[in-house]
Enzyme design. Structure first.
Site, PDB file in Angstrom:
ATOM      1  N   LYS A  95       0.931  -1.251   0.118  1.00 16.11           N
ATOM      2  CA  LYS A  95      -0.108  -0.019   0.026  1.00 16.11           C
ATOM      3  C   LYS A  95       0.987   1.249   0.128  1.00 16.11           C
ATOM      4  O   LYS A  95       1.900   1.263   0.867  1.00 16.11           O
ATOM      5  CB  LYS A  95      -1.008   0.097   1.144  1.00 16.11           C
ATOM      6  CG  LYS A  95      -2.116  -1.078   1.155  1.00 16.11           C
ATOM      7  CD  LYS A  95      -3.117  -1.045   0.261  1.00 16.11           C
ATOM      8  CE  LYS A  95      -4.207  -1.818   0.521  1.00 16.11           C
ATOM      9  NZ  LYS A  95      -5.401  -1.356  -0.207  1.00 16.11           N
ATOM     10  N   LYS A 133     -13.487  -7.176  -6.549  1.00 17.77           N
ATOM     11  CA  LYS A 133     -13.841  -7.366  -5.410  1.00 17.77           C
ATOM     12  C   LYS A 133     -15.432  -7.933  -5.159  1.00 17.77           C
ATOM     13  O   LYS A 133     -16.238  -7.080  -5.527  1.00 17.77           O
ATOM     14  CB  LYS A 133     -13.646  -6.235  -4.308  1.00 17.77           C
ATOM     15  CG  LYS A 133     -12.181  -5.746  -4.195  1.00 17.77           C
ATOM     16  CD  LYS A 133     -12.232  -4.631  -3.234  1.00 17.77           C
ATOM     17  CE  LYS A 133     -10.752  -4.319  -2.647  1.00 17.77           C
ATOM     18  NZ  LYS A 133      -9.857  -3.962  -3.608  1.00 17.77           N
TER      19      LYS A 133
HETATM   20 MG    MG Z   1      -6.913  -1.103  -4.182  1.00 19.72          MG
END
Ligand code: MG
Length: 337
Positions: free
Chosen positions: A132, A234
């Site tokens: 991240k 997702k």
């Molecule tokens: Mg992402």
């Protein structure tokens, strides 16, 4: 009278560190739903809002459901719960007969990662690390180079749309060309913009995740495809059938991930991933479903012990967890006709 009966059980997940580039390490609220359909089947789903990405709060979504209004997130919860119900009807585990897809290793907070942890990840067989990025670009750059050069990992960098185009270009140019080839893709460098993304895609392959909903899909054609190579899918947040159509039309790959949600959501994502891998083996990249270890252990995640880059199997029907789910103190929503 045929009704769908909704019950819910609210839970809290306690992150071990800052998770997601935009999240602070505070408790996260979600709910499991138990849904009973008029054809007498029952299934379980997970509702895990991300207000940081514009979702309505959990209570707001449950109140709305009580009045018969279904949020976009809930649509996916219900769809996944229906898959669970159909498998439970025949006492079948959703993972049965499906290939297991390797997962990437997730680094939520570059400040907290240790050499020992990276050594373990390597030993356990992880090949891809998802890092991240977007909080401290200089530090992330150093870590990225170290992960590739010293540890031999391949990288997925996720900026959560927080970089500026200038930062992004600096970041990429500071990674020497041979190392840059070890970056599988960069996810959501900055908010979706055709020209800016196209220019960024000259440096590295891009992936679309949260920016998916901003992509003007209908403006692209087979001969003029979008400026990215990968859809991060997702199942908890996107219509998977539509995403698969886009992937086929534009020859995109897919990395299927959890929504950093409850283990019930994790297993739903893993089952869908296995199904897609079986049907479209060349389209499906390493997954990102191994996320439950980002939180403190609970009775669900205790059944998913770390086991290298693959998720453990959970016994039971559907997504598993049968005994725990049956024993939860469910609260009934008003029955919906
Ligand atoms: Mg992402």
């Amino acid at each position: 009278m045929s009704v769908i009966q909704f019950s819910f059980w609210k839970y809290i997940l306690s992150p071990k560190s800052r998770i997601g580039s935009v999240a602070t390490p505070t408790a996260r609220h979600g709910a499991l739903l138990c849904i009973r359909w008029p054809d007498d089947v029952t299934g379980y789903g997970d509702l895990f809002p991300w207000p940081e990405f514009g979702d309505e709060s959990l209570d707001h979504q449950l109140d709305a459901l009580n009045e018969g209004r279904v949020s976009a997130g809930l649509e996916q919860t219900i769809w996944l719960a229906r898959r669970d119900a159909q498998a439970r009807q025949y006492s079948q585990n959703l993972m049965k007969g499906l290939p297991r897809v390797r997962n990437h290793y997730l680094i939520n907070d570059p400040d907290l990662v240790t050499d020992a942890e990276l050594g373990d990840a390597k030993k356990m067989g992880y090949q891809y690390i998802k890092l991240k990025c977007g909080k401290d670009i200089q530090k992330e750059l150093e870590l990225a180079v170290k992960l590739i050069k010293l540890r031999g990992f391949q990288l997925r960098l996720d900026f959560n749309s927080r970089a500026t185009p200038a930062d992004f270009h600096t970041f990429m140019q500071k990674i020497p060309e041979p190392l840059r080839q070890k970056i599988e893709f960069v996810e959501d460098p900055f908010p979706y913009n055709e020209n800016l993304w196209r220019s960024a895609s000259q440096l590295v392959a891009l992936a679309v995740d949260q920016e998916y909903h901003r992509v003007p899909w209908e403006t692209y054609t087979e001969f003029s495809p979008p400026p990215f190579k990968v859809i991060v899918l997702k199942p908890a947040r996107q219509d998977t059938v539509k995403a698969r159509e886009f992937a086929h039309r534009f020859r995109l790959k897919m990395a299927i991930t959890s929504s950093l949600d409850h283990p019930v959501g994790v297993m739903h994502a893993a089952a869908l991933c296995g199904e897609f891998k079986k049907l479209y083996p060349n389209m499906i990249l390493d997954a990102g479903c191994f996320s439950h270890t980002s939180y403190e252990l609970d009775q669900f995640s205790a059944l998913l012990p770390p086991k290298g880059p693959y998720l453990s199997d959970v016994t039971g029907s559907g997504v598993g967890f049968d005994q725990i789910l049956q024993a939860l103190p469910w609260t009934k929503l008003r029955d919906l006709e």
